[in-house]
Every structure is written in structure tokens, then in C-alpha cells.
Scaffold this active site. Structure first.
Site, PDB file in Angstrom:
ATOM      1  N   HIS A  25       0.869  -1.386  -0.107  1.00 29.64           N
ATOM      2  CA  HIS A  25       0.143  -0.011   0.009  1.00 29.64           C
ATOM      3  C   HIS A  25       1.051   1.352  -0.041  1.00 29.64           C
ATOM      4  O   HIS A  25       0.637   2.062  -0.638  1.00 29.64           O
ATOM      5  CB  HIS A  25      -1.017   0.059   1.242  1.00 29.64           C
ATOM      6  CG  HIS A  25      -1.673   1.224   1.223  1.00 29.64           C
ATOM      7  ND1 HIS A  25      -3.083   1.273   0.790  1.00 29.64           N
ATOM      8  CD2 HIS A  25      -1.593   2.577   2.008  1.00 29.64           C
ATOM      9  CE1 HIS A  25      -3.679   2.496   0.940  1.00 29.64           C
ATOM     10  NE2 HIS A  25      -2.807   2.995   1.655  1.00 29.64           N
ATOM     11  N   GLU A  26       1.838   1.413   0.995  1.00 32.98           N
ATOM     12  CA  GLU A  26       2.647   2.489   0.996  1.00 32.98           C
ATOM     13  C   GLU A  26       3.531   2.671  -0.090  1.00 32.98           C
ATOM     14  O   GLU A  26       3.904   3.788  -0.762  1.00 32.98           O
ATOM     15  CB  GLU A  26       3.473   2.591   2.211  1.00 32.98           C
ATOM     16  CG  GLU A  26       2.655   2.405   3.572  1.00 32.98           C
ATOM     17  CD  GLU A  26       1.656   3.451   3.796  1.00 32.98           C
ATOM     18  OE1 GLU A  26       1.955   4.825   2.821  1.00 32.98           O
ATOM     19  OE2 GLU A  26       0.721   3.388   4.432  1.00 32.98           O
ATOM     20  N   HIS A  29       1.706   4.673  -2.793  1.00 31.78           N
ATOM     21  CA  HIS A  29       1.676   6.181  -2.635  1.00 31.78           C
ATOM     22  C   HIS A  29       3.306   6.260  -3.114  1.00 31.78           C
ATOM     23  O   HIS A  29       3.380   7.477  -3.846  1.00 31.78           O
ATOM     24  CB  HIS A  29       1.683   6.203  -1.317  1.00 31.78           C
ATOM     25  CG  HIS A  29       0.304   6.201  -0.703  1.00 31.78           C
ATOM     26  ND1 HIS A  29      -0.765   6.768  -1.521  1.00 31.78           N
ATOM     27  CD2 HIS A  29      -0.250   5.530   0.472  1.00 31.78           C
ATOM     28  CE1 HIS A  29      -1.838   6.418  -0.683  1.00 31.78           C
ATOM     29  NE2 HIS A  29      -1.453   5.503   0.283  1.00 31.78           N
TER      30      HIS A  29
END
Length: 404
Positions: A25-26, A29
Site C-alpha cells: 500500500h505504501e 503512494h
């Protein structure tokens, strides 16, 4: 089992599963930000004091926090890890950057990026979760395949909704609630969230197609791990012979499509559950938090160890089941983060939508108030889910087993 063995079976799988989902997920980003030329100060997996950290050649601090329940990417100029503007406005930050680095440096700072670029960076996290899930589903479909069998009803419980609706042994279910049924498990998935709701079924009987209407009832069912689950059921069962089940392996392109279909199906199921929850047609006792994930990942590891005859088989089975769990949780995390709640990615996207329509951002004061409200909502939901876990799993029994 010893304490060490139980920790290996429960704690390590949980950290592994959550670690993979959060890291991807990170990274979503991070990679989107890097692609768009955004300066990044920190990439963190976990919160709290760092147990390990290092800097790369770009000056980004990579760190692992001691609390493995999330992560964040901190962009240059952020006042906090939520990328909220400075409470006094961005003018001060702009002046500082121009004075220190020149006007050209503003393009590298997240808050001065065009709106569409900020939206891509924020959406990159959930998108990465969905791509991870689809990739795992596709790989499993290509390598292991998907079990295929007729959705035939072999046993009907006396007094069950199926019996009252006129189902007969030997009926093959073709559709349920308008959805095509490919496997008996599809029936369970449809009726699980249809308790007390009349549902149409198209069945094949003696060469003819009939439409039957049944109303599933909420039933307490003990799963393979000994936990009680409550969901809608028809009161039917299937008893297949081994030669009636085959494994269908998908070619790469079809596997990706089927993987996307599985991920979308999970999202739709989640939306339906939340909708029925809000309208009072479902109970909230199925909501689960970190303890529930730890229990499930540990149960999977324990069950795998029990049925595996040797270490290579154990590792293979364990890897497959944990991959499936990672994919499922990754879809859930991606969906959760897209909810329009301030503090989540969906909340940022909601603010950007307002900015796109109004041609100006919300004031920092309003954003900060929304952030506090969203944080309270998310923390309240986590506490409620944790309470559910304590009630459902019997925490004293869980920790007793852990240290037995």
C-alpha cells in the site's frame, strides 16, 4: 505446543500478512510520488519508535516502526504524516521553500503539485492493494487452478428454507439472485448476505428449468477452525465424488480477468454487508480487527501443519493459504482506504473533489476538523472491531493457548 511454537504459528504469520499488505500500500503512494517527481522525506512501515532505519541515495529515510499496524509516506514539507496543510495556510511554507531553494523547487513539493498529480499519488496506495490481490489470484489460478463441479444439491435439511421452497435432491442451481452459479460455493456466497430476504433461484430438474423462491435464515455454523460464524443459509449440502471435481487452470490473460473478477466480487460483498448493516438487516458481529486477523492467520498456519505430512508440503500449503489471505486482506484494505472519511485516502480524494469543483481548497481549519472527526471514527471502528474479536475469540482462551 510450546510458547515459541505458538508464537511462530500466530504472531509471525500475522506480522508477515500485515507487513506485506501495508508495504505494498505504501509503495503505491511512494512509487506514484517518485514517478511524478515529488520529494519524499520518509517511508515507514509501522508506527512508533524505529527499530531499524536507513537512508538511500535520494535522502529518503526508510524505517520500520515497532507497532506493525500500518505505515506512511512523509512528503517533504509535511507538518504531519497525514499530509495535511499547515494550519496557518501554505503561504508560509511557500515562502520558506522559495527563500531556501528558489521558486523552481516548489514543483517537487506535494502540496504544490497540480490537483491531478496529488490525486494520483493518494490513489496509488489503494490501487497497489487491488493490483496485489489481482496478481495473487491470477498466479494461483494459473498454477493451481480453480475447482469446478456441478452446483448440485445432494442433501436437504428437514424444515429448512430449501425444503419449504420446494428444492429437491438432484437439483442443479444455475442462478441465484440473478447471478450465474458456477460452483456450489457460489450458492453459499450469495445466500450468506440474504438472510430473511426472499431470493429467486433458477434450478435445472429433469431437463427443465424452474424458478424457486427461498428465504435464507441466519444460521450459526462452526467453521473448520472451530469458530462460530453466523450468516444466511438455505439448509442444503453437497456430497461430491472425487471424480466429479476437476481443476481448471487459466491461461495468463484469462487468469488476470478472473482475478479481477474475484477482487471485485469481494468489494461488492463488502458493500452489500455494509448496506445491510446500516439498514439493520445484518449484525456487526462479523466486523474484525487486528486480533481477528492474527487468530485467522495463526489458525491457517496451525491447520496447515496438522494436515501436511512433511516439511516441504507444509511450506507449500502454508504459502498458498497465506497468499490467499494476503490477497483477501489487501482487497479489504484497498476498499477501506477509499472510503470518503478524512484521515483515509478516500477522505483526501474527497477534499480534492471539492477543490476541483470550487476552484479552491478547503481551509486548513476545516480540513483539520475533518481529520479529527475521521480519526475518531476510524479509532472507534477499530475499538469496536477489537471488542468483537475479544468476544468472538475468547481472548483469555486465545492467550492461554498461546502460552500453553
Amino acid at each position: 505446543m510450546s510458547v515459541v511454537q505458538n508464537i511462530l504459528l500466530y504472531i509471525l504469520p500475522f506480522i508477515l500478512v500485515i507487513g506485506v499488505v501495508v508495504t505494498v500500500h505504501e509503495l503505491g503512494h511512494f512509487l506514484a510520488a517518485r514517478w511524478l517527481g515529488t520529494s519524499i522525506d520518509r517511508f515507514s512501515i509501522g508506527f512508533g519508535r524505529a527499530i531499524a532505519s536507513w537512508r538511500d541515495k535520494h535522502g529518503v529515510e526508510w524505517r520500520i516502526g515497532w507497532l506493525p499496524l500500518g505505515g506512511y509516506v512523509k512528503f517533504a514539507g509535511d507538518e504531519n504524516v497525514s499530509s495535511l496543510p499547515d494550519a496557518d495556510d501554505l503561504a508560509t511554507l511557500r515562502q520558506e521553500i522559495v527563500a531556501r531553494e528558489g521558486a523552481g523547487a516548489l514543483d517537487r513539493y506535494f502540496h504544490f503539485k497540480p490537483l491531478w498529480q496529488r490525486a494520483i499519488i493518494v490513489a496509488g496506495g489503494p490501487l497497489a492493494n487491488f493490483l496485489l490481490a489481482i496478481s495473487i489470484f491470477a498466479i494461483l489460478l494459473m498454477t493451481l487452478g480453480k475447482p469446478v463441479s456441478p452446483a448440485r444439491i445432494d442433501v436437504i435439511q428437514t424444515g429448512s428454507p430449501a425444503e419449504r421452497a420446494g428444492f429437491q435432491v438432484g437439483d442443479v442451481v444455475l442462478k441465484a439472485d440473478g447471478k450465474t452459479i458456477e460452483d456450489f460455493r457460489d450458492i453459499r456466497l450469495v445466500v450468506a448476505l440474504r438472510s430473511d430476504t426472499p431470493t429467486d433461484f433458477v434450478v435445472q430438474r429433469a431437463g427443465r428449468q424452474l424458478t424457486l423462491t427461498a428465504t435464507p435464515v441466519r444460521t450459526a455454523v462452526v467453521d473448520q477452525f472451530g469458530h462460530v460464524q453466523r450468516y444466511g443459509a438455505l439448509g442444503v449440502r453437497q456430497d461430491l465424488r472425487p471424480d466429479e471435481v476437476s481443476m481448471r487452470r487459466y491461461p495468463p490473460i484469462e487468469a488476470v480477468g478472473e482475478g479481477a473478477k474475484q477482487a471485485w466480487s469481494q468489494v461488492v460483498t463488502t458493500v452489500k454487508y455494509l448496506g445491510r448493516l446500516v439498514t439493520g438487516r445484518e449484525t456487526a458481529d462479523q466486523l474484525s480487527g487486528p486480533l481477528g486477523i492474527a487468530q485467522l492467520s495463526g489458525d491457517i498456519a496451525k491447520k496447515t501443519a496438522e494436515v501436511s505430512p512433511n516439511v516441504p508440503t507444509l511450506l507449500a500449503n502454508w504459502g498458498i493459504t497465506l497468499l490467499e489471505l494476503v490477497a483477501s486482506i489487501s482487497v479489504g484494505i484497498g476498499f477501506l482506504n477509499l472510503l470518503p472519511v478524512p484521515v483515509l485516502d478516500g477522505g483526501h480524494l474527497l477534499f480534492y473533489a471539492f477543490e476541483a469543483v470550487a476552484r479552491r481548497p478547503l481551509t486548513a481549519k476545516v480540513q483539520a476538523a475533518g481529520y479529527r472527526l475521521g480519526l475518531a471514527l476510524v479509532l472507534g471502528l477499530m475499538l469496536f472491531a477489537t471488542w468483537n474479536d475479544l468476544q468472538r475469540l475468547n481472548v483469555f482462551k486465545f492467550f492461554g493457548a498461546l502460552f500453553s
